[in-house]
Write a protein that holds these residues in place. Structure first.
Motif, PDB file in Angstrom:
ATOM      1  N   ASP A   1      -2.513   1.758   6.375  1.00 15.43           N
ATOM      2  CA  ASP A   1      -3.582   0.860   6.811  1.00 15.43           C
ATOM      3  C   ASP A   1      -3.692  -0.358   5.895  1.00 15.43           C
ATOM      4  N   MET A   2      -3.364  -0.168   4.640  1.00 18.28           N
ATOM      5  CA  MET A   2      -3.348  -1.296   3.708  1.00 18.28           C
ATOM      6  C   MET A   2      -2.239  -2.279   4.102  1.00 18.28           C
ATOM      7  N   ALA A   3      -1.090  -1.742   4.532  1.00 20.74           N
ATOM      8  CA  ALA A   3      -0.005  -2.618   4.999  1.00 20.74           C
ATOM      9  C   ALA A   3      -0.408  -3.316   6.294  1.00 20.74           C
ATOM     10  N   ASP A   4      -1.040  -2.578   7.208  1.00 23.96           N
ATOM     11  CA  ASP A   4      -1.492  -3.180   8.468  1.00 23.96           C
ATOM     12  C   ASP A   4      -2.499  -4.301   8.214  1.00 23.96           C
ATOM     13  N   TYR A   5      -3.341  -4.131   7.199  1.00 29.46           N
ATOM     14  CA  TYR A   5      -4.314  -5.162   6.819  1.00 29.46           C
ATOM     15  C   TYR A   5      -3.589  -6.476   6.500  1.00 29.46           C
ATOM     16  N   LEU A   6      -2.516  -6.372   5.705  1.00 25.27           N
ATOM     17  CA  LEU A   6      -1.770  -7.573   5.330  1.00 25.27           C
ATOM     18  C   LEU A   6      -1.048  -8.185   6.530  1.00 25.27           C
ATOM     19  N   VAL A   7      -0.548  -7.351   7.420  1.00 29.33           N
ATOM     20  CA  VAL A   7       0.128  -7.845   8.635  1.00 29.33           C
ATOM     21  C   VAL A   7      -0.860  -8.650   9.479  1.00 29.33           C
ATOM     22  N   LYS A   8      -2.096  -8.137   9.590  1.00 25.29           N
ATOM     23  CA  LYS A   8      -3.104  -8.847  10.372  1.00 25.29           C
ATOM     24  C   LYS A   8      -3.502 -10.165   9.706  1.00 25.29           C
ATOM     25  N   LYS A   9      -3.206 -10.302   8.418  1.00 27.48           N
ATOM     26  CA  LYS A   9      -3.443 -11.563   7.708  1.00 27.48           C
ATOM     27  C   LYS A   9      -2.247 -12.507   7.829  1.00 27.48           C
ATOM     28  N   GLY A  10      -1.182 -12.040   8.502  1.00 31.90           N
ATOM     29  CA  GLY A  10      -0.032 -12.903   8.760  1.00 31.90           C
ATOM     30  C   GLY A  10       1.235 -12.565   8.020  1.00 31.90           C
ATOM     31  N   LEU A  11       1.217 -11.554   7.133  1.00 23.44           N
ATOM     32  CA  LEU A  11       2.411 -11.202   6.371  1.00 23.44           C
ATOM     33  C   LEU A  11       3.331 -10.323   7.227  1.00 23.44           C
ATOM     34  N   PRO A  12       4.630 -10.594   7.288  1.00 21.31           N
ATOM     35  CA  PRO A  12       5.553  -9.722   8.032  1.00 21.31           C
ATOM     36  C   PRO A  12       5.470  -8.289   7.505  1.00 21.31           C
ATOM     37  N   PHE A  13       5.632  -7.333   8.422  1.00 21.31           N
ATOM     38  CA  PHE A  13       5.408  -5.933   8.044  1.00 21.31           C
ATOM     39  C   PHE A  13       6.310  -5.494   6.892  1.00 21.31           C
ATOM     40  N   ARG A  14       7.585  -5.883   6.904  1.00 20.41           N
ATOM     41  CA  ARG A  14       8.487  -5.435   5.853  1.00 20.41           C
ATOM     42  C   ARG A  14       8.026  -5.909   4.470  1.00 20.41           C
ATOM     43  N   GLN A  15       7.481  -7.130   4.415  1.00 22.77           N
ATOM     44  CA  GLN A  15       6.956  -7.627   3.143  1.00 22.77           C
ATOM     45  C   GLN A  15       5.669  -6.894   2.767  1.00 22.77           C
ATOM     46  N   ALA A  16       4.847  -6.642   3.771  1.00 19.24           N
ATOM     47  CA  ALA A  16       3.602  -5.903   3.526  1.00 19.24           C
ATOM     48  C   ALA A  16       3.910  -4.501   3.012  1.00 19.24           C
ATOM     49  N   HIS A  17       4.936  -3.888   3.579  1.00 15.59           N
ATOM     50  CA  HIS A  17       5.362  -2.552   3.163  1.00 15.59           C
ATOM     51  C   HIS A  17       5.740  -2.555   1.674  1.00 15.59           C
TER      52      HIS A  17
END
Length: 471
Positions: A369-385
């Motif tokens: 969910d922390m990664a999903d938070y960053l994705v919703k802020k515009g960061l690509p998922f792989r970078q958020a991961h």
């Protein structure tokens, strides 16, 4: 004792051979089906003018009296008479005289035993279908009792993401729903009437097989006499269904065993479904779940057994096929035991909600969910991961959890983190955010429960059909 088939033989059967070839020790459980089939056969013989109406009445009266003898426990089954058919026929002749010998006109033990097995399995399918539904209902009852309980969900037996306990249980409900559907296919191929096929080639008498099927509530009649006496597909299908169902029960058994251990302490089983140790006074062992898990193997073995028996048999009947029943009967008994006991065990178990929540406070199940938070802020998922992975490594190094991290620490990993991150990774938020169809949110689980109830309603209709299709 002379055999009913002994005219061709000049020498009596060896006692060891008699015992080896006898099936009465296990096929006597089909006595009701054997007598019902014989009554229908006698009526058909009279209808077709093969025996007189008076003879049919005498035979039917004799068979009804024999049924009462067996039900009262006054019937002596004899190994020398080999099977349930010969035991009943011999007793019938003793009761009513030579007319009893006319009952076997236009039939063979080959089609007779096939009929008995079809009828017996139809009866048991109805019973097992009801037990599946009862276990499904038990799952629904427990899910409704703990609608808001959150637990860790696992992959690789490692804590993965938080889920609702009810969502976890409902996964087994839908597995059982597929099992119920598979059983419908077994019913379809069991609901075919073989009597009248004779030994393999039909009969020279002008019989009416469809009349017998109507009397015995079969919806179909075998189109080919050789297929009728040699077919065991319906037994293989039942054992395949039984193996998959037992596999599902074994999976939930494994979880029940883990959850009830001190290491997990997620549930406590009722004393009525556990046993103790003969040496260790503190022990409370989940024996029911362990036995179900263990008995799964024997059901698998029965499926392999009938497949192996059948794989090289030429048409039509061969004595090898006597091996079809013990495995079938044992699988039926095992399913009935397992389903009945499991429904009761699930209803009576206690769920340790506080322990589950405590576990979730001290792990990284909210990392996705922390990664999903960053994705919703515009960061690509792989970078958020990658960002979250580094944050988890940081927490492990500094002996803390994600909920313990300050906003400044979060921002050291990414400037996209804001003050709302702690709300976003709260366990309740993580659960309810998974609102995709079939997800674990409260909204989706309520929808699952509605779908489950509708499934149960359809299954009741099917169960009624099974009831009407049995004598």
């Amino acid at each position: 004792m002379s055999k009913l088939w002994g005219g061709r033989f000049a020498k009596s059967t060896d006692v060891m051979v008699e015992e080896f070839t006898s099936s009465i020790s296990f096929d006597q459980r089909m006595y009701r089906e054997d007598i019902a089939g014989s009554i229908a056969h006698a009526r058909m013989l009279a209808k077709c003018g093969i025996i007189s109406a008076g003879e049919a009445d005498t035979i039917i009266e004799g068979l009804t009296a024999i049924l009462a003898e067996i039900e009262a426990g006054h019937f002596s089954f004899e190994i020398s008479l080999e099977d349930i058919h010969m035991n009943i026929e011999k007793r019938l002749t003793e009761r009513i005289g030579a007319v009893g010998g006319k009952l076997h006109t236009a039939r063979s033990r080959n089609d007779q035993v096939a009929l008995d097995t079809h009828m017996y399995l139809k009866k048991e399918i109805r019973h097992i279908a009801g037990l599946i539904m009862d276990m499904q209902q038990a799952i629904l009852d427990v899910a409704a009792k703990y609608p808001h309980t959150v637990m860790p969900g696992y992959t690789h037996l490692q804590r993965a993401q938080p889920i609702l306990f009810s969502h976890h249980l409902l996964a087994y409900f839908f597995m059982l729903g597929r099992d119920f559907n598979r059983l419908q296919g077994v019913w379809e191929h069991t609901d075919i009437m073989p009597l009248g096929a004779g030994a393999l080639a039909g009969t020279t008498f002008p019989i009416d097989r469809h009349y017998v099927a109507e009397q015995l509530k079969f919806s179909q009649v075998y189109e080919n006499s050789m297929d009728a006496v040699s077919d065991r597909d319906y037994i293989m299908e039942f054992l395949s269904f039984a193996s998959i169902l037992m596999m599902h029960l074994s999976r939930i058994s494994e979880e029940i065993i883990l959850w009830s251990s001190s290491e997990f302490s997620f549930i406590e089983l009722d004393d009525a479904h556990c046993t103790g140790s003969s040496i260790m006074p503190q022990k409370k062992n989940p024996d029911v779940a362990e036995l179900v898990r263990g008995k799964t193997g024997r059901v698998f073995g029965h499926l392999m057994g009938i497949l192996t028996v059948s794989k090289g048999l030429p048409l039509a009947y061969n004595k090898d096929l006597q091996e079809d029943k013990e495995g079938l009967f044992d699988a039926i008994d095992t399913l009935k035991f397992s389903l009945t006991t499991y429904a009761s065990m699930l209803r009576d178990m206690r769920v340790n909600e506080n322990r589950m929540r405590q576990v979730l406070r001290n792990d990284f199940s909210n990392a996705t969910d922390m990664a999903d938070y960053l994705v919703k802020k515009g960061l690509p998922f792989r970078q958020a991961h990658e960002v979250v992975g580094k944050a988890v490594a940081y927490c492990i190094e500094h002996n803390k959890w994600l909920m313990d991290v300050t906003l400044d620490e979060f921002k050291a990993f990414s400037e996209l983190f804001e003050a709302d991150i702690l709300e976003a990774i709260k366990i309740e938020t993580c659960v309810d955010a998974r609102n995709s169809y079939g997800g674990t949110s409260s909204t989706q689980v309520r929808q699952e429960l509605t779908v489950a109830q509708n499934m149960m309603n359809k299954e009741r209709t099917t169960l009624d059909m099974y009831t009407k299709g049995n004598i």
